[in-house]
Scaffold this motif. Structure first.
Motif, short mmCIF file in Angstrom:
data_model
loop_
_atom_site.label_atom_id
_atom_site.label_comp_id
_atom_site.label_asym_id
_atom_site.label_seq_id
_atom_site.Cartn_x
_atom_site.Cartn_y
_atom_site.Cartn_z
N UNK A 91 -3.42 -0.14 24.52
CA UNK A 91 -4.02 -0.07 25.86
C UNK A 91 -3.57 -1.27 26.70
N UNK A 92 -3.51 -2.45 26.10
CA UNK A 92 -3.05 -3.64 26.83
C UNK A 92 -1.58 -3.51 27.22
N UNK A 93 -0.77 -3.01 26.31
CA UNK A 93 0.66 -2.84 26.58
C UNK A 93 0.87 -1.83 27.72
N UNK A 94 0.13 -0.72 27.68
CA UNK A 94 0.24 0.29 28.74
C UNK A 94 -0.21 -0.28 30.08
N UNK A 95 -1.29 -1.02 30.08
CA UNK A 95 -1.78 -1.63 31.32
C UNK A 95 -0.78 -2.64 31.86
#
Length: 111
Positions: A91-95
């Motif tokens: 989720x952090x990488x996608x954000x």
């Protein structure tokens, strides 16, 4: 892939389209592209990344991260999904990918 799709589409004005035969998420331009054995026998995704992130993450854990073809020279990050996955980290990488591509007014909606 459904979890990746949900993370991408939860971001402001993100859209899914098929590009190069794979589900791809756009916010005006591509920020994440799913890769189901696209150039190898692996499942993962390619995404925009902040400067220096690709090099650091691939060096730290090459079993999870890679330099994707075609866009790797621009700093994009490849993430394998056929290994144990920490979905909070994904989720952090996608954000971060979204933040690298989205217009400032949409980024402001995240803060």
């Amino acid at each position: 892939m459904s979890r990746l799709r949900a993370l991408c589409l939860a971001l402001p004005e993100a859209e899914e389209k098929v590009s190069h035969g794979e589900p791809t998420w756009f916010v005006r331009k591509v920020f994440v592209m799913y890769a189901n054995q696209h150039h190898d026998d692996r499942v993962g995704f390619w995404c925009a990344a902040p400067p220096g992130a690709q090099e650091a993450m691939v060096a730290a854990d090459p079993a999870k991260y890679f330099r994707p073809p075609y866009v790797g020279h621009r700093g994009w990050l490849g993430v394998y999904l056929d290994v144990p996955v920490d979905w909070e980290e994904i989720a952090e990488i996608v954000t971060d990918a979204y933040r690298a591509i989205a217009p400032k007014r949409l980024i402001a909606l995240l803060d």
